[in-house]
Design a protein around this motif. Structure first.
Motif, PDB file in Angstrom:
ATOM      1  N   LEU A 218       0.826  -1.195   0.000  1.00 15.52           N
ATOM      2  CA  LEU A 218       0.000   0.000   0.000  1.00 15.52           C
ATOM      3  C   LEU A 218       0.869   1.257   0.000  1.00 15.52           C
ATOM      4  O   LEU A 218       1.818   1.383   0.770  1.00 15.52           O
ATOM      5  N   ASN A 219       0.516   2.188  -0.888  1.00 16.29           N
ATOM      6  CA  ASN A 219       1.239   3.447  -1.025  1.00 16.29           C
ATOM      7  C   ASN A 219       0.323   4.391  -1.795  1.00 16.29           C
ATOM      8  O   ASN A 219       0.064   4.188  -2.977  1.00 16.29           O
ATOM      9  N   ALA A 220      -0.206   5.409  -1.112  1.00 19.15           N
ATOM     10  CA  ALA A 220      -1.169   6.313  -1.749  1.00 19.15           C
ATOM     11  C   ALA A 220      -0.595   7.003  -2.972  1.00 19.15           C
ATOM     12  O   ALA A 220      -1.332   7.426  -3.863  1.00 19.15           O
ATOM     13  N   ASP A 221       0.717   7.128  -3.048  1.00 23.27           N
ATOM     14  CA  ASP A 221       1.387   7.723  -4.201  1.00 23.27           C
ATOM     15  C   ASP A 221       2.224   6.701  -4.954  1.00 23.27           C
ATOM     16  O   ASP A 221       3.237   7.024  -5.574  1.00 23.27           O
ATOM     17  N   GLY A 222       1.792   5.452  -4.920  1.00 23.15           N
ATOM     18  CA  GLY A 222       2.526   4.397  -5.614  1.00 23.15           C
ATOM     19  C   GLY A 222       2.607   4.625  -7.107  1.00 23.15           C
ATOM     20  O   GLY A 222       3.593   4.261  -7.751  1.00 23.15           O
ATOM     21  N   ASP A 223       1.575   5.244  -7.690  1.00 21.89           N
ATOM     22  CA  ASP A 223       1.605   5.531  -9.129  1.00 21.89           C
ATOM     23  C   ASP A 223       2.683   6.550  -9.470  1.00 21.89           C
ATOM     24  O   ASP A 223       3.399   6.409 -10.465  1.00 21.89           O
ATOM     25  N   LEU A 224       2.819   7.574  -8.621  1.00 24.31           N
ATOM     26  CA  LEU A 224       3.853   8.585  -8.866  1.00 24.31           C
ATOM     27  C   LEU A 224       5.246   7.977  -8.711  1.00 24.31           C
ATOM     28  O   LEU A 224       6.162   8.298  -9.466  1.00 24.31           O
ATOM     29  N   ALA A 225       5.379   7.080  -7.728  1.00 26.16           N
ATOM     30  CA  ALA A 225       6.663   6.405  -7.536  1.00 26.16           C
ATOM     31  C   ALA A 225       7.011   5.543  -8.747  1.00 26.16           C
ATOM     32  O   ALA A 225       8.151   5.548  -9.226  1.00 26.16           O
ATOM     33  N   LEU A 226       6.024   4.799  -9.263  1.00 27.76           N
ATOM     34  CA  LEU A 226       6.288   3.940 -10.418  1.00 27.76           C
ATOM     35  C   LEU A 226       6.663   4.770 -11.642  1.00 27.76           C
ATOM     36  O   LEU A 226       7.545   4.373 -12.420  1.00 27.76           O
ATOM     37  N   ALA A 227       6.021   5.918 -11.818  1.00 25.84           N
ATOM     38  CA  ALA A 227       6.371   6.775 -12.953  1.00 25.84           C
ATOM     39  C   ALA A 227       7.832   7.208 -12.890  1.00 25.84           C
ATOM     40  O   ALA A 227       8.526   7.242 -13.915  1.00 25.84           O
ATOM     41  N   ARG A 228       8.326   7.516 -11.688  1.00 19.79           N
ATOM     42  CA  ARG A 228       9.739   7.885 -11.540  1.00 19.79           C
ATOM     43  C   ARG A 228      10.636   6.676 -11.780  1.00 19.79           C
ATOM     44  O   ARG A 228      11.698   6.786 -12.404  1.00 19.79           O
ATOM     45  N   GLU A 229      10.215   5.508 -11.281  1.00 16.61           N
ATOM     46  CA  GLU A 229      11.022   4.301 -11.474  1.00 16.61           C
ATOM     47  C   GLU A 229      11.152   3.946 -12.954  1.00 16.61           C
ATOM     48  O   GLU A 229      12.222   3.528 -13.408  1.00 16.61           O
ATOM     49  N   LEU A 230      10.075   4.119 -13.696  1.00 17.71           N
ATOM     50  CA  LEU A 230      10.131   3.816 -15.125  1.00 17.71           C
ATOM     51  C   LEU A 230      11.067   4.768 -15.857  1.00 17.71           C
ATOM     52  O   LEU A 230      11.752   4.376 -16.808  1.00 17.71           O
ATOM     53  N   GLN A 231      11.104   6.035 -15.405  1.00 15.23           N
ATOM     54  CA  GLN A 231      12.084   6.960 -15.976  1.00 15.23           C
ATOM     55  C   GLN A 231      13.499   6.441 -15.780  1.00 15.23           C
ATOM     56  O   GLN A 231      14.341   6.505 -16.689  1.00 15.23           O
ATOM     57  N   MET A 232      13.767   5.922 -14.594  1.00  9.51           N
ATOM     58  CA  MET A 232      15.107   5.437 -14.285  1.00  9.51           C
ATOM     59  C   MET A 232      15.457   4.178 -15.069  1.00  9.51           C
ATOM     60  O   MET A 232      16.625   3.898 -15.327  1.00  9.51           O
ATOM     61  N   LEU A 233      14.456   3.412 -15.485  1.00 12.28           N
ATOM     62  CA  LEU A 233      14.685   2.171 -16.225  1.00 12.28           C
ATOM     63  C   LEU A 233      14.777   2.387 -17.732  1.00 12.28           C
ATOM     64  O   LEU A 233      15.157   1.469 -18.466  1.00 12.28           O
ATOM     65  N   LEU A 234      14.417   3.583 -18.201  1.00  9.29           N
ATOM     66  CA  LEU A 234      14.510   3.874 -19.626  1.00  9.29           C
ATOM     67  C   LEU A 234      15.913   4.344 -19.996  1.00  9.29           C
ATOM     68  O   LEU A 234      16.549   5.086 -19.251  1.00  9.29           O
ATOM     69  N   LYS A 235      16.375   3.929 -21.160  1.00  8.27           N
ATOM     70  CA  LYS A 235      17.635   4.444 -21.682  1.00  8.27           C
ATOM     71  C   LYS A 235      17.445   5.900 -22.096  1.00  8.27           C
ATOM     72  O   LYS A 235      16.311   6.328 -22.370  1.00  8.27           O
ATOM     73  N   PRO A 236      18.507   6.685 -22.156  1.00  4.87           N
ATOM     74  CA  PRO A 236      18.380   8.056 -22.670  1.00  4.87           C
ATOM     75  C   PRO A 236      17.743   8.046 -24.054  1.00  4.87           C
ATOM     76  O   PRO A 236      18.148   7.290 -24.938  1.00  4.87           O
ATOM     77  N   GLY A 237      16.703   8.868 -24.227  1.00  4.89           N
ATOM     78  CA  GLY A 237      15.970   8.871 -25.483  1.00  4.89           C
ATOM     79  C   GLY A 237      14.914   7.796 -25.575  1.00  4.89           C
ATOM     80  O   GLY A 237      14.261   7.650 -26.622  1.00  4.89           O
ATOM     81  N   GLY A 238      14.704   7.041 -24.482  1.00  2.00           N
ATOM     82  CA  GLY A 238      13.718   5.966 -24.485  1.00  2.00           C
ATOM     83  C   GLY A 238      12.292   6.480 -24.470  1.00  2.00           C
ATOM     84  O   GLY A 238      12.027   7.665 -24.242  1.00  2.00           O
ATOM     85  N   THR A 239      11.350   5.559 -24.694  1.00  2.00           N
ATOM     86  CA  THR A 239       9.930   5.913 -24.821  1.00  2.00           C
ATOM     87  C   THR A 239       9.082   5.079 -23.878  1.00  2.00           C
ATOM     88  O   THR A 239       9.283   3.865 -23.757  1.00  2.00           O
TER      89      THR A 239
END
Length: 368
Positions: A218-239
């Protein structure tokens, strides 16, 4: 490609920070209380032998229905093990492939033409070389409809990693050649090992993160956290191809048993901080190009206004456009420098907001 110089602590800190910030907010307290009540209710139901037997009898004679899957037959074929991990075996895959050959939609029935939206986004926003040689990740996947859509010849992906809290068990040999799986709880370790993707696809997943519907913490801002995590998992210039419900009136899920959030002009900018919005696809039609920063300038304004669902609906989550988002910085740079805030949003189309939901006061959210 693996990226060096990363640490698991950097990745884990993102989610921990969001959890700490939101822990005392009224919406967070309400979420935790709701899940505690649900846990007690489920425990009581399991202790009722008669009720349990009746439920099993209904399951035995009635075809199951699940709006997250393509058909009743797919629902029957999609088995789960004792830990609720879905099993993607040959009978399931044969049925889904047969549906594709017949021209039938293999996406969830709740989201008509979602497969076309994902396919069109792949074709419109991804370079051919990326589609054929790039590394793909699919985040949140009950059945492999996104994976099969990406593997179509007119998209061409062949290197796919499915990331899930309930990690699928791939038992179909042909699928296993092109799809591997990863438990969400192991993402920090994978990040530290240098794992990165050219493309990440998430449809009807991020809005559930942190609400506990699928066994996630449970995390009321889990969606915001996942959005940041996905940024970190993308290569530069990724989509990132992100399918999410958008509505003029947003909510945190409390009016729908915390099954998922709906994003409006308030929360959506927070979700997309650090991304550049390249366009979006909806209803199987041609994709709209142009950034949200330019949405108030012709000719983008009219098309971007369609992003917001404006009606009063008992199922506002059905309106799920696929946004095409790109990142120019690496995860390390985003982590160090913070995220960029989008400046302009096309909210004029919302006009008078519907009254089907109210957040209530500090005592807790109230639905009307």
């Amino acid at each position: 490609m693996l990226i060096a110089g990363r640490s698991a602590a950097d990745f884990s800190e993102v989610r921990a920070e969001y959890a700490n910030r939101s822990s005392q907010r009224p919406d967070s307290v309400a979420l935790f209380k709701f899940r505690e009540r649900e846990k007690a209710r489920v425990a009581a139901a399991k202790n009722s032998t008669a009720k349990r037997n009746a439920m099993e009898a209904v399951k035995a004679v009635k075809a199951p229905r699940n709006g997250q899957l393509a058909s009743a037959k797919v629902t029957r074929l999609l088995r789960k093990d004792d830990t609720q991990r879905p099993i993607w075996d040959t009978p399931l895959m044969d049925e889904m492939r047969a549906m594709m050959k017949r021209g039938q939609d293999i996406g969830p029935t709740h989201y008509p033409k979602a497969t076309l939206d994902v396919l069109h986004a792949c074709q419109a926003f991804l370079d051919v070389r990326v589609r054929e040689r790039g590394s793909f990740a699919v985040v949140s996947s009950i059945s492999p409809w996104v994976e099969l859509t990406l593997m179509r010849p007119d998209c061409g992906a062949s290197n796919i990693t499915t990331i899930e809290y309930n990690e699928p068990r791939v038992q179909d040999p042909a699928l296993a050649l092109r799809v591997r799986t990863l438990d969400t709880r192991k993402l920090a370790e994978a990040y530290a090992a240098g794992l990165a993707f050219d493309v990440i696809v998430s449809f009807s997943g991020i809005e559930h993160d942190g609400l506990g519907r699928y066994g996630d913490p449970l995390n009321a801002d889990g969606d915001l956290a996942l959005a940041r995590e996905l940024q970190m998992l993308l290569k530069p210039g990724g989509t990132l191809l992100l399918g999410i419900p958008t509505h003029c009136v947003e909510h945190d899920g409390h009016c729908f048993a915390y099954n998922g959030r709906v994003y409006g002009p308030g929360r959506l900018p927070r979700l997309l901080q650090g991304y550049t919005v390249d366009g979006w696809c909806w209803a199987g039609q041609a994709c709209t190009r142009g950034s949200l920063q330019e949405a108030d300038r012709p000719p983008n304004a009219a098309s971007w206004e369609e992003l917001w669902y404006r009606g009063k609906s008992p199922r506002p989550w059905v309106h799920q456009p696929v946004l095409a988002l790109s990142v120019k910085d690496s995860g390390q740079e985003l982590r160090r420098s913070g995220t960029r805030v989008l400046s302009a949003w096309p909210t004029r189309a919302c006009g008078r907001q519907p009254t089907w939901v109210s957040r209530g006061d500090a005592s807790g959210p109230q639905c009307i």
